[in-house]
Design a protein around this motif. Structure first.
Motif: not given
Length: 304
Positions: A68-83, A104-108
């Motif tokens: 969530e910290l990274v998502a907030r820093r780059y809130r305009d970037a598309t985030a992916y999860v690789i599992e 929380r849904r809108w923070q990042g």
């Protein structure tokens, strides 16, 4: 024939590592992983490039709060999860999904569990995964494929001084190794370059954790990983051994700094490296992937 380079780390039992990687953390991401993720996220302030898209490698164990910290820093970037472990996809999806009515849904933004872009992501975030990999070279190779040209990798892992007190205690008492060996940051730098990354920057710090009781210390250690050494005790330990261990752990207390509490050292390695444009050594016959060819055509002649 040139000598085959040694596997790093050389003391990980591959089946045991695979079993560990399939296990979901019973109580969320470990506290220490979250703290390391927070410190690694703070290092992003020194990197001026702004990712358009980024991916988090196995965040359930690596750190949900760090994600969530990274998502907030780059809130305009598309985030992916690789599992990569199928058994962890569902709990990771649940942990990172937020109801539409929560702030929380809108923070990042909500992370995507779809495949990242074919050309790679601008940032691959991999917190506390590398030291538990049976084949770290292969894992770094996977990361390289996931990073876009001119993108960068950000990772952390344990270093060789981790649990040095506990390993010395096992050796003194004639017990099998307390943990597998951890790789030095200079070796990680060499492996990054070997995989095709450039300009690796490595640094480390030591964190000393203290506990008031042996039970608390052992509970914390169980959340952080497992002993993957091939020469570890091959069966379940009995009550007498646990009693002996709990009686010996107070010997690891730091009388002055820790106030007599059990103390263990953790060496934390941080690293980041960029992925340069591919360069192909021209010969009578050269082979490149379509992705590399597309990148080179965008930049000019191969090798230019």
């Amino acid at each position: 024939m040139p000598p085959v380079p040694p596997q790093r780390p050389p003391t990980i039992d591959a089946p045991a590592a695979a079993r560990w990687n399939r296990l979901a953390p019973p109580s969320g991401s470990p506290w220490l992983h979250e703290e390391i993720g927070r410190r690694m996220e703070d290092r992003l302030q020194w990197i001026k490039s702004r990712p358009r898209h980024w991916a988090d490698w196995s965040p359930l164990r690596g750190g949900l709060e760090a994600h969530e910290l990274v998502a907030r820093r780059y809130r305009d970037a598309t985030a992916y999860v690789i599992e990569t472990e199928p058994s962890l996809v569902a709990p990771t999806t649940k942990a990172l999904s937020a109801p539409w009515w929560t702030a929380r849904r809108w923070q990042g933004g909500q992370p995507l569990f779809d495949a990242p872009p074919e050309d790679g992501v601008d940032l691959l975030w991999a917190n506390m995964a590398l030291h538990m990999a049976a084949d770290p070279g292969a894992l770094i190779g996977q990361w390289h494929k996931r990073v876009a040209t001119d993108g960068f990798l950000m990772f952390s892992c344990f270093g060789p001084d981790t649990l040095q007190e506990l390993r010395a205690l096992h050796e003194r008492l004639g017990w099998p190794p307390a943990s597998h060996q951890f790789t030095d940051m200079h070796d990680w730098g060499d492996m990054l370059v070997g995989a095709g990354f450039a300009e690796p920057v490595m640094d480390m710090e030591r964190i000393v954790l203290t506990w008031t009781s042996a039970d608390a210390a052992l509970a914390e250690l169980r959340s952080l990983g497992r002993n993957l050494h091939p020469a570890r005790f091959p069966a379940l330990r009995g009550k007498r051994w646990r009693q002996a261990l709990c009686a010996a752990l107070p010997e690891l207390a730091q009388a002055e700094e820790g106030g007599g509490k059990i103390a263990l050292t953790f060496e934390i390695i941080y690293g980041h490296a960029f992925k340069p444009a591919p360069r192909v050594a021209l010969s009578s016959e050269s082979a490149v992937s379509l992705r590399e060819m597309r990148t080179m055509l965008q930049r000019g002649r191969p090798g230019a």
